[in-house]
Design a protein around this motif. Structure first.
Motif, PDB file in Angstrom:
ATOM      1  N   ALA A  39      -7.212  13.210  15.701  1.00 35.39           N
ATOM      2  CA  ALA A  39      -7.577  13.238  17.308  1.00 35.39           C
ATOM      3  C   ALA A  39      -8.403  13.987  17.326  1.00 35.39           C
ATOM      4  N   LEU A  40      -8.222  14.958  17.073  1.00 34.27           N
ATOM      5  CA  LEU A  40      -9.401  16.354  16.661  1.00 34.27           C
ATOM      6  C   LEU A  40     -10.954  16.367  16.319  1.00 34.27           C
ATOM      7  N   ASN A  41     -10.854  15.215  16.221  1.00 38.01           N
ATOM      8  CA  ASN A  41     -12.073  15.292  14.851  1.00 38.01           C
ATOM      9  C   ASN A  41     -13.417  14.920  16.028  1.00 38.01           C
ATOM     10  N   PHE A  42     -14.096  15.755  16.237  1.00 36.86           N
ATOM     11  CA  PHE A  42     -15.566  15.041  17.097  1.00 36.86           C
ATOM     12  C   PHE A  42     -15.921  13.607  17.180  1.00 36.86           C
ATOM     13  N   ASP A  43     -15.692  12.530  16.579  1.00 40.56           N
ATOM     14  CA  ASP A  43     -15.677  11.597  16.197  1.00 40.56           C
ATOM     15  C   ASP A  43     -14.719  10.768  16.046  1.00 40.56           C
ATOM     16  N   ASN A  44     -14.036  10.061  16.238  1.00 41.14           N
ATOM     17  CA  ASN A  44     -12.771   9.439  15.796  1.00 41.14           C
ATOM     18  C   ASN A  44     -13.584   7.941  15.268  1.00 41.14           C
ATOM     19  N   LYS A  45     -14.491   7.394  15.166  1.00 40.09           N
ATOM     20  CA  LYS A  45     -14.815   6.914  14.164  1.00 40.09           C
ATOM     21  C   LYS A  45     -15.515   7.037  13.596  1.00 40.09           C
ATOM     22  N   LEU A  46     -15.799   8.148  12.959  1.00 37.97           N
ATOM     23  CA  LEU A  46     -16.356   8.346  11.420  1.00 37.97           C
ATOM     24  C   LEU A  46     -15.441   8.364  10.425  1.00 37.97           C
ATOM     25  N   PRO A  47     -15.315   7.894   9.207  1.00 40.50           N
ATOM     26  CA  PRO A  47     -14.982   7.810   8.304  1.00 40.50           C
ATOM     27  C   PRO A  47     -13.722   9.491   7.723  1.00 40.50           C
ATOM     28  N   CYS A  48     -13.088   9.753   8.356  1.00 39.01           N
ATOM     29  CA  CYS A  48     -12.270  11.063   7.328  1.00 39.01           C
ATOM     30  C   CYS A  48     -11.115  10.651   6.654  1.00 39.01           C
ATOM     31  N   TYR A  49     -10.673   9.392   6.059  1.00 38.87           N
ATOM     32  CA  TYR A  49      -9.741   9.235   4.361  1.00 38.87           C
ATOM     33  C   TYR A  49     -10.394   8.770   4.162  1.00 38.87           C
ATOM     34  N   PHE A  50     -10.794   8.983   2.466  1.00 34.55           N
ATOM     35  CA  PHE A  50     -11.700   8.646   1.593  1.00 34.55           C
ATOM     36  C   PHE A  50      -9.473   8.189   0.383  1.00 34.55           C
ATOM     37  N   CYS A  51     -10.175   7.392   0.038  1.00 32.16           N
ATOM     38  CA  CYS A  51      -8.716   6.811  -0.917  1.00 32.16           C
ATOM     39  C   CYS A  51      -9.817   6.313  -2.344  1.00 32.16           C
ATOM     40  N   ALA A  52      -9.214   6.616  -3.569  1.00 27.25           N
ATOM     41  CA  ALA A  52      -9.662   5.950  -5.096  1.00 27.25           C
ATOM     42  C   ALA A  52      -8.336   5.105  -5.917  1.00 27.25           C
ATOM     43  N   TYR A  53      -9.127   3.789  -5.609  1.00 27.64           N
ATOM     44  CA  TYR A  53      -7.628   3.200  -5.918  1.00 27.64           C
ATOM     45  C   TYR A  53      -8.306   3.169  -7.603  1.00 27.64           C
ATOM     46  N   GLU A  54      -6.798   2.396  -8.899  1.00 35.20           N
ATOM     47  CA  GLU A  54      -6.945   2.446  -9.911  1.00 35.20           C
ATOM     48  C   GLU A  54      -6.557   1.202 -10.140  1.00 35.20           C
ATOM     49  N   GLU A  55      -6.712   0.016 -10.413  1.00 38.96           N
ATOM     50  CA  GLU A  55      -5.778  -1.330 -10.418  1.00 38.96           C
ATOM     51  C   GLU A  55      -5.064  -1.455  -8.893  1.00 38.96           C
ATOM     52  N   GLN A  56      -5.324  -0.563  -7.484  1.00 39.00           N
ATOM     53  CA  GLN A  56      -4.460  -1.165  -6.747  1.00 39.00           C
ATOM     54  C   GLN A  56      -3.684  -0.103  -6.819  1.00 39.00           C
ATOM     55  N   ILE A  57      -3.842   1.053  -7.602  1.00 36.45           N
ATOM     56  CA  ILE A  57      -2.369   2.684  -7.360  1.00 36.45           C
ATOM     57  C   ILE A  57      -3.268   3.959  -6.487  1.00 36.45           C
ATOM     58  N   LEU A  58      -3.264   4.337  -5.748  1.00 35.20           N
ATOM     59  CA  LEU A  58      -4.037   5.635  -5.183  1.00 35.20           C
ATOM     60  C   LEU A  58      -3.378   6.627  -6.033  1.00 35.20           C
ATOM     61  N   VAL A  59      -4.507   7.140  -6.216  1.00 30.84           N
ATOM     62  CA  VAL A  59      -4.858   7.935  -7.632  1.00 30.84           C
ATOM     63  C   VAL A  59      -5.330   9.124  -7.109  1.00 30.84           C
ATOM     64  N   GLY A  60      -5.682   8.962  -5.795  1.00 32.83           N
ATOM     65  CA  GLY A  60      -7.207  10.013  -5.164  1.00 32.83           C
ATOM     66  C   GLY A  60      -7.132   9.929  -4.318  1.00 32.83           C
TER      67      GLY A  60
END
Length: 285
Positions: A39-60
């Motif tokens: 909500a406080l980001n200057f552009d809330n359409k900008l990607p701000c969550y980056f998720c890394a998956y290994e075999e469908q497991i969130l690892v980062g």
């Protein structure tokens, strides 16, 4: 490895991230919660969550806080069983591409003092240096509020929000940014904004952000001529007591070098629970 970039989270995605955060906090002995709100980001359409998956497991995971175009604040977690495998490096490469596309070249890495792995990561970033440090202070015990003579505190609403915005802007020199900041506090259902008066004169503002089991006090400010007269203490104790009515603890962050504020908080029931280092890194373009 599959990396996904998002500007919002489903309930399932948020729960995945919180589960990884809980695992990392227990493993590393760290305190602070990841901030999952754009909500406080200057552009809330900008990607701000980056998720890394290994075999469908969130690892980062990396969360990016970008309230202005000046810099991006980075909070990252990597699953303890998947560290030293280049996961953070690949995630950060995606973050850099996204931020560089909107002209952001400066990054702040959030690293708690207890996080040995976080400290090791920033060591491998060329030219990264400590930019600032903050203390996280916590209070769980209620105590009497304090009000100087002629002081009263009112909730900010649609009718008086312009007054609050001008008050904030007079301190920070940015009315439009202050207006957006106040509007966020009014529009988000888990936030409240309050304003202190000396008689009829507005003198200060404080914000409360409610989480599931805790609440955060932030954005506490008093105009310069009214400082050291008890209005900061009034806003602090008011917000503390209001938050503790519905949450079992309340916390806040404060610049380590702001001795006056630190002394105020420690004298009013808050105790140090964590220290955070902000490492600054600028990407060459």
């Amino acid at each position: 490895m599959n990396i996904i970039k998002l500007n919002s989270l489903t309930v399932a995605e948020e729960n995945e991230i919180l589960a990884l955060e809980k695992l990392c906090k227990k493993h590393d002995g760290i305190y602070n919660d990841v901030y999952l709100n754009n909500a406080l980001n200057f552009d809330n359409k900008l990607p701000c969550y980056f998720c890394a998956y290994e075999e469908q497991i969130l690892v980062g995971f990396i969360a990016v806080f970008v309230p202005t175009r000046m810099e991006a604040e980075i909070t990252a977690f990597t699953h303890p069983d998947f560290r030293c495998k280049g996961i953070f490096k690949k995630l950060f490469e995606e973050v850099k591409k996204t931020m560089l596309s909107v002209g952001i070249t400066r990054f702040l890495f959030v690293v708690e003092s207890a996080s040995k792995s976080g400290g090791e990561v920033v060591k491998h970033l060329d030219s990264a240096r400590v930019f600032n440090t903050e203390l996280t202070l916590e209070c769980k015990k209620s105590s009497p509020e304090f009000y100087p003579k002629n002081c009263h505190i009112t909730e900010v609403n649609q009718e008086n929000k312009t007054i609050a915005s001008k008050l904030l802007g007079s301190v920070f020199g940015d009315f439009s940014g202050s207006e957006a900041f106040i509007n966020t506090g009014l529009e988000e259902p888990d936030r409240e904004v309050f304003m202190a008066y000396d008689g009829e004169i507005p003198v200060g503002v404080v914000n409360i952000y409610y989480k599931e089991k805790s609440a955060m006090i932030y954005g506490l400010m008093v105009t310069e001529i009214y400082r050291r007269k008890g209005f900061g203490k009034a806003l602090l104790t008011f917000a503390r007591e209001r938050a503790l009515k519905s949450r079992h603890k309340v916390y806040l962050d404060v610049d380590t070098n702001n001795k006056t504020a630190v002394e105020l908080y420690l004298a009013n029931g808050f105790k140090k629970v964590s220290q955070t280092y902000y490492y600054i890194f600028t990407e060459a373009v």
